[in-house]
Design a protein around this motif. Structure first.
Motif, PDB file in Angstrom:
ATOM      1  N   TYR A  24      50.484 -14.799 -73.957  1.00 41.89           N
ATOM      2  CA  TYR A  24      49.065 -14.655 -74.799  1.00 41.89           C
ATOM      3  C   TYR A  24      47.980 -15.677 -74.518  1.00 41.89           C
ATOM      4  CZ  TYR A  24      46.538 -15.544 -78.824  1.00 41.89           C
ATOM      5  OH  TYR A  24      45.475 -15.774 -79.950  1.00 41.89           O
ATOM      6  N   ASP A  25      48.941 -17.032 -73.863  1.00 41.90           N
ATOM      7  CA  ASP A  25      47.542 -18.543 -74.354  1.00 41.90           C
ATOM      8  C   ASP A  25      47.873 -18.828 -72.645  1.00 41.90           C
ATOM      9  OD1 ASP A  25      49.559 -19.016 -75.056  1.00 41.90           O
ATOM     10  OD2 ASP A  25      48.603 -20.512 -76.449  1.00 41.90           O
ATOM     11  N   GLY A  26      48.438 -18.580 -71.643  1.00 38.68           N
ATOM     12  CA  GLY A  26      49.118 -19.765 -70.787  1.00 38.68           C
ATOM     13  C   GLY A  26      50.168 -20.506 -70.872  1.00 38.68           C
ATOM     14  N   ARG A  27      50.206 -21.410 -71.815  1.00 39.37           N
ATOM     15  CA  ARG A  27      50.994 -22.173 -72.350  1.00 39.37           C
ATOM     16  C   ARG A  27      52.357 -22.461 -72.105  1.00 39.37           C
ATOM     17  NH1 ARG A  27      53.311 -22.202 -77.320  1.00 39.37           N
ATOM     18  NH2 ARG A  27      53.656 -20.918 -78.724  1.00 39.37           N
ATOM     19  N   GLU A  28      52.656 -23.439 -71.595  1.00 36.39           N
ATOM     20  CA  GLU A  28      54.492 -23.760 -70.917  1.00 36.39           C
ATOM     21  C   GLU A  28      55.175 -23.482 -72.365  1.00 36.39           C
ATOM     22  OE1 GLU A  28      55.410 -27.245 -68.933  1.00 36.39           O
ATOM     23  OE2 GLU A  28      54.083 -26.534 -67.292  1.00 36.39           O
ATOM     24  N   VAL A  29      56.586 -22.659 -72.834  1.00 42.06           N
ATOM     25  CA  VAL A  29      57.070 -22.212 -73.832  1.00 42.06           C
ATOM     26  C   VAL A  29      58.520 -22.360 -73.614  1.00 42.06           C
ATOM     27  CG1 VAL A  29      55.038 -20.775 -74.760  1.00 42.06           C
ATOM     28  CG2 VAL A  29      56.958 -19.643 -73.223  1.00 42.06           C
ATOM     29  N   GLY A  30      58.838 -22.357 -72.445  1.00 47.67           N
ATOM     30  CA  GLY A  30      60.232 -23.152 -71.755  1.00 47.67           C
ATOM     31  C   GLY A  30      60.518 -23.207 -70.349  1.00 47.67           C
ATOM     32  N   VAL A  31      61.488 -23.845 -70.131  1.00 46.58           N
ATOM     33  CA  VAL A  31      61.850 -23.689 -68.590  1.00 46.58           C
ATOM     34  C   VAL A  31      63.511 -23.171 -68.875  1.00 46.58           C
ATOM     35  CG1 VAL A  31      62.889 -25.791 -66.746  1.00 46.58           C
ATOM     36  CG2 VAL A  31      60.994 -25.959 -68.181  1.00 46.58           C
ATOM     37  N   VAL A  32      63.569 -22.376 -68.176  1.00 44.05           N
ATOM     38  CA  VAL A  32      64.954 -21.224 -67.539  1.00 44.05           C
ATOM     39  C   VAL A  32      65.518 -22.007 -66.303  1.00 44.05           C
ATOM     40  CG1 VAL A  32      64.041 -19.381 -69.083  1.00 44.05           C
ATOM     41  CG2 VAL A  32      63.515 -19.613 -66.865  1.00 44.05           C
ATOM     42  N   GLY A  33      66.391 -21.649 -66.052  1.00 43.08           N
ATOM     43  CA  GLY A  33      67.680 -21.639 -64.827  1.00 43.08           C
ATOM     44  C   GLY A  33      67.473 -20.088 -64.299  1.00 43.08           C
ATOM     45  N   VAL A  34      68.043 -19.678 -62.600  1.00 41.76           N
ATOM     46  CA  VAL A  34      67.755 -19.056 -62.008  1.00 41.76           C
ATOM     47  C   VAL A  34      68.520 -18.722 -61.092  1.00 41.76           C
ATOM     48  CG1 VAL A  34      65.714 -17.752 -60.457  1.00 41.76           C
ATOM     49  CG2 VAL A  34      64.198 -19.517 -61.840  1.00 41.76           C
ATOM     50  N   ALA A  35      68.716 -17.385 -61.399  1.00 37.15           N
ATOM     51  CA  ALA A  35      70.170 -16.668 -60.974  1.00 37.15           C
ATOM     52  C   ALA A  35      70.070 -16.834 -59.297  1.00 37.15           C
ATOM     53  CB  ALA A  35      70.831 -16.017 -62.035  1.00 37.15           C
ATOM     54  N   GLY A  36      70.564 -16.762 -58.695  1.00 35.89           N
ATOM     55  CA  GLY A  36      70.646 -15.584 -57.070  1.00 35.89           C
ATOM     56  C   GLY A  36      71.951 -15.414 -57.663  1.00 35.89           C
ATOM     57  N   ALA A  37      71.981 -14.711 -55.997  1.00 36.53           N
ATOM     58  CA  ALA A  37      72.779 -13.489 -55.686  1.00 36.53           C
ATOM     59  C   ALA A  37      74.250 -14.081 -55.630  1.00 36.53           C
ATOM     60  CB  ALA A  37      73.007 -13.088 -54.251  1.00 36.53           C
ATOM     61  N   GLU A  38      74.948 -15.501 -55.628  1.00 40.75           N
ATOM     62  CA  GLU A  38      76.009 -15.956 -56.717  1.00 40.75           C
ATOM     63  C   GLU A  38      76.333 -15.814 -57.533  1.00 40.75           C
ATOM     64  OE1 GLU A  38      77.011 -19.859 -54.071  1.00 40.75           O
ATOM     65  OE2 GLU A  38      76.076 -18.526 -52.117  1.00 40.75           O
ATOM     66  N   GLU A  39      75.135 -16.620 -57.804  1.00 46.59           N
ATOM     67  CA  GLU A  39      75.244 -16.890 -59.281  1.00 46.59           C
ATOM     68  C   GLU A  39      75.848 -14.851 -60.018  1.00 46.59           C
ATOM     69  OE1 GLU A  39      73.531 -20.523 -57.776  1.00 46.59           O
ATOM     70  OE2 GLU A  39      73.713 -18.568 -57.665  1.00 46.59           O
ATOM     71  N   ILE A  40      74.276 -14.294 -59.597  1.00 44.55           N
ATOM     72  CA  ILE A  40      74.880 -12.695 -60.291  1.00 44.55           C
ATOM     73  C   ILE A  40      76.149 -12.284 -59.974  1.00 44.55           C
ATOM     74  CG2 ILE A  40      73.744 -10.367 -60.043  1.00 44.55           C
ATOM     75  CD1 ILE A  40      71.357 -11.542 -59.894  1.00 44.55           C
ATOM     76  N   GLU A  41      76.851 -12.323 -58.932  1.00 47.60           N
ATOM     77  CA  GLU A  41      78.323 -11.967 -58.279  1.00 47.60           C
ATOM     78  C   GLU A  41      78.966 -12.748 -59.821  1.00 47.60           C
ATOM     79  OE1 GLU A  41      79.716  -9.310 -56.582  1.00 47.60           O
ATOM     80  OE2 GLU A  41      78.384  -8.831 -56.339  1.00 47.60           O
TER      81      GLU A  41
END
Length: 71
Positions: A24-41
């Motif tokens: 909507y306005d481009g403001r930062e609303v959060g920070v999340v951890g990113v899953a790679g292939a190992e985490e997804i497995e």
């Protein structure tokens, strides 16, 4: 701004983070951890292993588990 760690098997995964911005306005609303292939497995293996036990729980108990994770 809220921060959400990547949680797999009850353990917080330390790794790459990504900032989420509001479309909507481009403001930062959060920070999340990113899953790679190992985490997804790992998450997939754990979900498959837990499926039979979760299926045996009554619906209201599954809801409580999911709501607890969301908090």
């Amino acid at each position: 701004m809220r921060a959400f760690d990547l949680l797999i098997g009850g353990e917080v995964q330390r790794g790459e983070k990504r900032t989420i911005n509001s479309p909507y306005d481009g403001r930062e609303v959060g920070v999340v951890g990113v899953a790679g292939a190992e985490e997804i497995e790992a998450a997939t293996r754990m979900a498959v292993a837990a499926a039979p036990e979760m299926a045996e729980l009554p619906r209201h108990a599954r809801v409580e588990v999911l709501l607890g994770m969301a908090r």
